[in-house]
Design a protein around this motif. Structure first.
Motif, mmCIF file in Angstrom:
data_model
loop_
_atom_site.group_PDB
_atom_site.id
_atom_site.type_symbol
_atom_site.label_atom_id
_atom_site.label_comp_id
_atom_site.label_asym_id
_atom_site.label_seq_id
_atom_site.Cartn_x
_atom_site.Cartn_y
_atom_site.Cartn_z
ATOM 1 N N LEU A 260 0.845 -1.183 0.000
ATOM 2 C CA LEU A 260 0.000 0.000 0.000
ATOM 3 C C LEU A 260 0.886 1.239 0.000
ATOM 4 O O LEU A 260 1.712 1.419 0.889
ATOM 5 C CB LEU A 260 -0.893 0.010 1.238
ATOM 6 N N ILE A 261 0.696 2.111 -0.999
ATOM 7 C CA ILE A 261 1.438 3.367 -1.075
ATOM 8 C C ILE A 261 0.463 4.495 -0.754
ATOM 9 O O ILE A 261 -0.444 4.795 -1.534
ATOM 10 C CB ILE A 261 2.059 3.569 -2.466
ATOM 11 N N GLY A 262 0.626 5.098 0.407
ATOM 12 C CA GLY A 262 -0.297 6.130 0.880
ATOM 13 C C GLY A 262 -1.114 5.621 2.039
ATOM 14 O O GLY A 262 -2.042 4.834 1.854
ATOM 15 N N THR A 263 -0.785 6.046 3.260
ATOM 16 C CA THR A 263 -1.430 5.497 4.455
ATOM 17 C C THR A 263 -2.409 6.486 5.087
ATOM 18 O O THR A 263 -2.613 6.491 6.291
ATOM 19 C CB THR A 263 -0.369 5.079 5.499
ATOM 20 N N GLY A 264 -3.031 7.314 4.254
ATOM 21 C CA GLY A 264 -4.072 8.214 4.737
ATOM 22 C C GLY A 264 -5.403 7.493 4.878
ATOM 23 O O GLY A 264 -5.468 6.256 4.900
ATOM 24 N N ARG A 265 -6.482 8.266 4.953
ATOM 25 C CA ARG A 265 -7.809 7.683 5.185
ATOM 26 C C ARG A 265 -8.182 6.644 4.124
ATOM 27 O O ARG A 265 -8.558 5.521 4.447
ATOM 28 C CB ARG A 265 -8.854 8.801 5.204
ATOM 29 N N ALA A 266 -8.071 7.005 2.850
ATOM 30 C CA ALA A 266 -8.452 6.077 1.783
ATOM 31 C C ALA A 266 -7.536 4.859 1.763
ATOM 32 O O ALA A 266 -7.991 3.728 1.557
ATOM 33 C CB ALA A 266 -8.425 6.784 0.431
ATOM 34 N N GLY A 267 -6.256 5.086 1.988
ATOM 35 C CA GLY A 267 -5.324 3.972 1.991
ATOM 36 C C GLY A 267 -5.641 2.948 3.069
ATOM 37 O O GLY A 267 -5.568 1.735 2.836
ATOM 38 N N LEU A 268 -6.002 3.420 4.243
ATOM 39 C CA LEU A 268 -6.324 2.493 5.337
ATOM 40 C C LEU A 268 -7.589 1.697 5.041
ATOM 41 O O LEU A 268 -7.699 0.531 5.442
ATOM 42 C CB LEU A 268 -6.467 3.267 6.646
ATOM 43 N N VAL A 269 -8.533 2.302 4.339
ATOM 44 C CA VAL A 269 -9.729 1.553 3.927
ATOM 45 C C VAL A 269 -9.327 0.398 3.008
ATOM 46 O O VAL A 269 -9.781 -0.743 3.174
ATOM 47 C CB VAL A 269 -10.740 2.480 3.228
ATOM 48 N N HIS A 270 -8.474 0.679 2.033
ATOM 49 C CA HIS A 270 -8.002 -0.372 1.132
ATOM 50 C C HIS A 270 -7.245 -1.452 1.902
ATOM 51 O O HIS A 270 -7.402 -2.654 1.631
ATOM 52 C CB HIS A 270 -7.101 0.223 0.052
ATOM 53 N N ALA A 271 -6.433 -1.032 2.856
ATOM 54 C CA ALA A 271 -5.652 -2.004 3.625
ATOM 55 C C ALA A 271 -6.551 -2.943 4.404
ATOM 56 O O ALA A 271 -6.337 -4.169 4.420
ATOM 57 C CB ALA A 271 -4.705 -1.262 4.569
ATOM 58 N N GLU A 272 -7.562 -2.404 5.060
ATOM 59 C CA GLU A 272 -8.485 -3.253 5.818
ATOM 60 C C GLU A 272 -9.237 -4.201 4.892
ATOM 61 O O GLU A 272 -9.474 -5.368 5.236
ATOM 62 C CB GLU A 272 -9.458 -2.386 6.615
ATOM 63 N N ASN A 273 -9.629 -3.729 3.714
ATOM 64 C CA ASN A 273 -10.320 -4.606 2.761
ATOM 65 C C ASN A 273 -9.404 -5.712 2.251
ATOM 66 O O ASN A 273 -9.835 -6.860 2.077
ATOM 67 C CB ASN A 273 -10.846 -3.783 1.587
ATOM 68 N N LEU A 274 -8.148 -5.373 2.008
ATOM 69 C CA LEU A 274 -7.193 -6.400 1.586
ATOM 70 C C LEU A 274 -7.058 -7.492 2.637
ATOM 71 O O LEU A 274 -7.011 -8.681 2.314
ATOM 72 C CB LEU A 274 -5.826 -5.759 1.333
ATOM 73 N N ARG A 275 -7.020 -7.086 3.884
ATOM 74 C CA ARG A 275 -6.827 -8.054 4.955
ATOM 75 C C ARG A 275 -8.071 -8.890 5.222
ATOM 76 O O ARG A 275 -7.975 -10.073 5.546
ATOM 77 C CB ARG A 275 -6.427 -7.339 6.249
ATOM 78 N N SER A 276 -9.256 -8.288 5.095
ATOM 79 C CA SER A 276 -10.464 -8.970 5.548
ATOM 80 C C SER A 276 -11.303 -9.598 4.433
ATOM 81 O O SER A 276 -12.107 -10.487 4.704
ATOM 82 C CB SER A 276 -11.350 -7.995 6.333
ATOM 83 N N ARG A 277 -11.125 -9.153 3.186
ATOM 84 C CA ARG A 277 -12.032 -9.597 2.126
ATOM 85 C C ARG A 277 -11.364 -10.369 0.992
ATOM 86 O O ARG A 277 -12.059 -11.001 0.205
ATOM 87 C CB ARG A 277 -12.759 -8.383 1.529
ATOM 88 N N LEU A 278 -10.049 -10.316 0.899
ATOM 89 C CA LEU A 278 -9.364 -10.976 -0.208
ATOM 90 C C LEU A 278 -8.513 -12.116 0.332
ATOM 91 O O LEU A 278 -7.427 -11.904 0.879
ATOM 92 C CB LEU A 278 -8.498 -9.966 -0.975
ATOM 93 N N ASP A 279 -9.002 -13.329 0.143
ATOM 94 C CA ASP A 279 -8.322 -14.497 0.711
ATOM 95 C C ASP A 279 -6.952 -14.728 0.090
ATOM 96 O O ASP A 279 -6.052 -15.274 0.744
ATOM 97 C CB ASP A 279 -9.186 -15.747 0.517
ATOM 98 N N ARG A 280 -6.791 -14.348 -1.175
ATOM 99 C CA ARG A 280 -5.545 -14.647 -1.881
ATOM 100 C C ARG A 280 -4.607 -13.447 -1.933
ATOM 101 O O ARG A 280 -3.663 -13.433 -2.707
ATOM 102 C CB ARG A 280 -5.849 -15.143 -3.295
ATOM 103 N N ALA A 281 -4.872 -12.441 -1.110
ATOM 104 C CA ALA A 281 -3.999 -11.265 -1.072
ATOM 105 C C ALA A 281 -3.337 -11.145 0.298
ATOM 106 O O ALA A 281 -3.919 -11.495 1.324
ATOM 107 C CB ALA A 281 -4.796 -10.001 -1.374
#
Length: 277
Positions: A8-29
């Motif tokens: 993840l490049i960019g750890t602001g508000r939008a970036g953290l949303v993407h990070a949480e989705n990567l961790r919780s919704r994508l089994d192969r990521a």
């Protein structure tokens, strides 16, 4: 199958949303690394997401052998150089909207990913939203007939940050927020916009007026589409009443209402007065 290792490049508000989705919704990521030039934001995100590989230079991130793809959630003026560098290093790219500042930058990104043979996706999530998908299916079925007028409202509770005041670095809310509306109207009508007239004003951000007199926080635009339909988009950011995304589509056989302040539901009305939804 090995997981897709993402930085993840960019750890602001939008970036953290993407990070949480990567961790919780994508089994192969796998969220393998974080990158941000702001060390304080980077360290905070590392603790929150429990990621140990923390980088302050995006060039170091995209060159890592243990990274397969990047999510770029940085200010818009950085998108082009970051996406092109990632593609050159054979990394797949998920790029937040707006794609870039200008058409030539978008073309550079497109050429870079095509040359590298990697995948590129822009963060227009409404194409995957259940309500928007339902509305698209209704339109494609012909149940509403030909689209005559289409209206979209997009209001965000807060802007990305003061850097957005400088239109040379962001293009303002029509890019940062209402690019979603432009994308969805093109998608719904199935035809490009051929004519536009727009007005804007800064009503809510007095701190920006002196240094950035061109900055606007409200706008209204009218469009003509190649297929003949007419459209209107209005946008506000910040809208302290909260996030608000609504669409109204008037066709020759009925009218469809998508979304409300309370939720994303779909309602459509046919010429005989039947209400569904």
């Amino acid at each position: 199958m090995d997981p897709l290792r993402v930085c993840l490049i960019g750890t602001g508000r939008a970036g953290l949303v993407h990070a949480e989705n990567l961790r919780s919704r994508l089994d192969r990521a796998e969220l393998a690394a974080l990158c941000d030039a702001d060390r304080q934001s980077l360290d905070r995100a590392g603790r929150q997401l429990e990621v140990g590989t923390l980088l302050t230079d995006y060039r170091d991130a995209v060159r890592r052998q243990d990274v397969d793809a990047v999510v770029i959630a940085t200010p818009t003026f950085l998108h082009c150089e970051m996406a092109c560098e990632a593609a050159a290093c054979r990394k797949h790219v998920f790029l937040e909207k707006p794609m870039a500042l200008a058409v030539d930058e978008c073309r550079r990104i497109g050429a870079a990913v095509e040359k590298a043979g990697v995948k590129l996706q822009i963060g227009f999530m409404r194409r995957f939203d259940q309500g928007f998908l339902q509305a698209k299916e209704i339109l494609d079925s012909g149940e509403l007939g030909r689209v005559m007028i289409i209206k979209s409202t997009g209001r965000g509770p807060g802007g990305p940050g003061p850097w957005m005041y400088d239109l040379k670095r962001s293009n303002g809310i029509i890019a940062e927020v209402n690019s979603h509306d432009i994308d969805s109207l093109n998608w719904f009508t199935g035809s490009p916009m051929t004519r536009v007239y727009a007005q804007s004003h800064n009503f809510k951000c007095p701190d920006a007026r002196e240094q950035y007199p061109d900055f606007y926080d409200n706008f209204v635009a009218s469009f003509r589409f190649a297929g003949g339909a007419m459209g209107v988009i209005d946008g506000t950011c910040p809208a302290h009443s909260g996030y608000d995304a609504r669409v109204e589509i008037l066709g020759t056989k009925g009218v469809l209402f998508l979304g409300s302040v309370a939720g994303p539901g779909v309602t459509w009305v046919t010429l005989d007065g039947t209400v569904t939804g």
